[in-house]
Scaffold this active site. Structure first.
Site, PDB file in Angstrom:
ATOM      1  N   ASP A 296       0.840  -1.195   0.000  1.00 34.09           N
ATOM      2  CA  ASP A 296       0.000   0.000   0.000  1.00 34.09           C
ATOM      3  C   ASP A 296       0.878   1.249   0.000  1.00 34.09           C
ATOM      4  OD1 ASP A 296       0.899  -0.621   2.574  1.00 34.09           O
ATOM      5  OD2 ASP A 296      -0.927   0.048   3.570  1.00 34.09           O
TER       6      ASP A 296
ATOM      7  N   ASP B 147       0.143   8.722   4.617  1.00 38.76           N
ATOM      8  CA  ASP B 147      -1.055   7.934   4.339  1.00 38.76           C
ATOM      9  C   ASP B 147      -1.773   7.664   5.655  1.00 38.76           C
ATOM     10  OD1 ASP B 147      -3.018   6.239   3.460  1.00 38.76           O
ATOM     11  OD2 ASP B 147      -1.678   4.851   2.434  1.00 38.76           O
TER      12      ASP B 147
END
Length: 249
Positions: free
Chosen positions: A99, A120
């Site tokens: 990710d 993130d």
């Protein structure tokens, strides 16, 4: 050309469809909601290419089978060993989450000439330093914004679980207000401190931008932590990976 992109996270599944280079469909689903994912893929219409990443190894193969069954397309899986074009500066590159890799690819695609720190804000909040040459230099990981009140409530006898909202003041005058302040402003402060330290260590006096992404990033918009804000950065990274894979096929 219509490209399906999916990122399977610990608590949610981020997905979208690109028509050419334009993101025309996007959304988040609970990670385990297979029926909702099936319905969403059917509603998306024709798919020509598919690519996904996963941080849940136990579900990776089943997601690949589901994509193939619903779209008729065999998906490409983004891994650290795939031909993504970035240099991973971890001592053990395979420990670097896909990710985070997808988010770094998104930063590279949207801001190709910039040194960047990608923040993130998901189940975990991760910071990833990426230089303008396409090298991932490292970063930091801390519990995500929503985990802070859960951890306090779970590990103490009397502290209540509170909603994650921006408090009107940092000076809490009740237990709930004090927790809300600590959770929200504490998380923002952690990001601010880590960004400053990582930026100095990674880039020295060179300019860099800070890109906020992930589901909790918009809640932090007013804290002036980010130079850019794009909650769908991972999707752009997956689309860039798909284009690279097919261009080199």
């Amino acid at each position: 050309m219509r490209t399906l992109v999916l990122c399977l996270g610990n608590t949610s599944l981020l997905g979208g469809v690109f028509t050419g280079a334009r993101l025309t469909r996007n959304g988040r689903l609970p990670a385990g909601d297979r029926a909702a994912l099936q319905a969403d893929m059917r509603a998306a219409g024709r798919i020509d290419r598919a690519v996904f990443c996963s941080v849940v190894p136990a579900l990776t193969k089943s997601i690949a089978r589901l994509i193939r069954a619903e779209t008729g397309v065999s998906p490409h899986l983004l891994t650290v060993d795939a031909p993504h074009g970035l240099e991973i500066g971890y001592r053990e590159p395979r420990q670097f989450g896909t990710d985070r890799l997808a988010a770094a690819l998104g930063a590279r695609a949207l801001f190709p000439d910039e040194n960047a720190i990608v923040v993130d804000c998901g189940t975990a909040t991760t910071l990833t330093a990426l230089d303008r040459r396409g090298a991932v230099l490292g970063g930091a990981i801390l519990p995500g914004l929503a985990l802070w009140p859960d951890m306090l409530a779970a590990r103490t006898a009397q502290l209540p679980r509170v909603a994650v909202l921006r408090p009107r003041a940092a000076l809490g005058r009740s237990t709930r207000a004090a927790i809300a302040s600590g959770v929200f402003h504490g998380h923002a402060g952690a990001i601010r401190e880590l960004t400053a330290r990582i930026g100095a260590e990674a880039f020295g006096r060179r300019r860099f931008i800070v890109i906020g992404t992930g589901g909790a990033a918009p809640a932090l918009r007013r804290e002036k932590l980010f130079t850019r804000l794009n909650p769908w950065l991972i999707l752009y990274g997956l689309r860039a990976f798909s284009a690279r894979v097919h261009d080199h096929a």
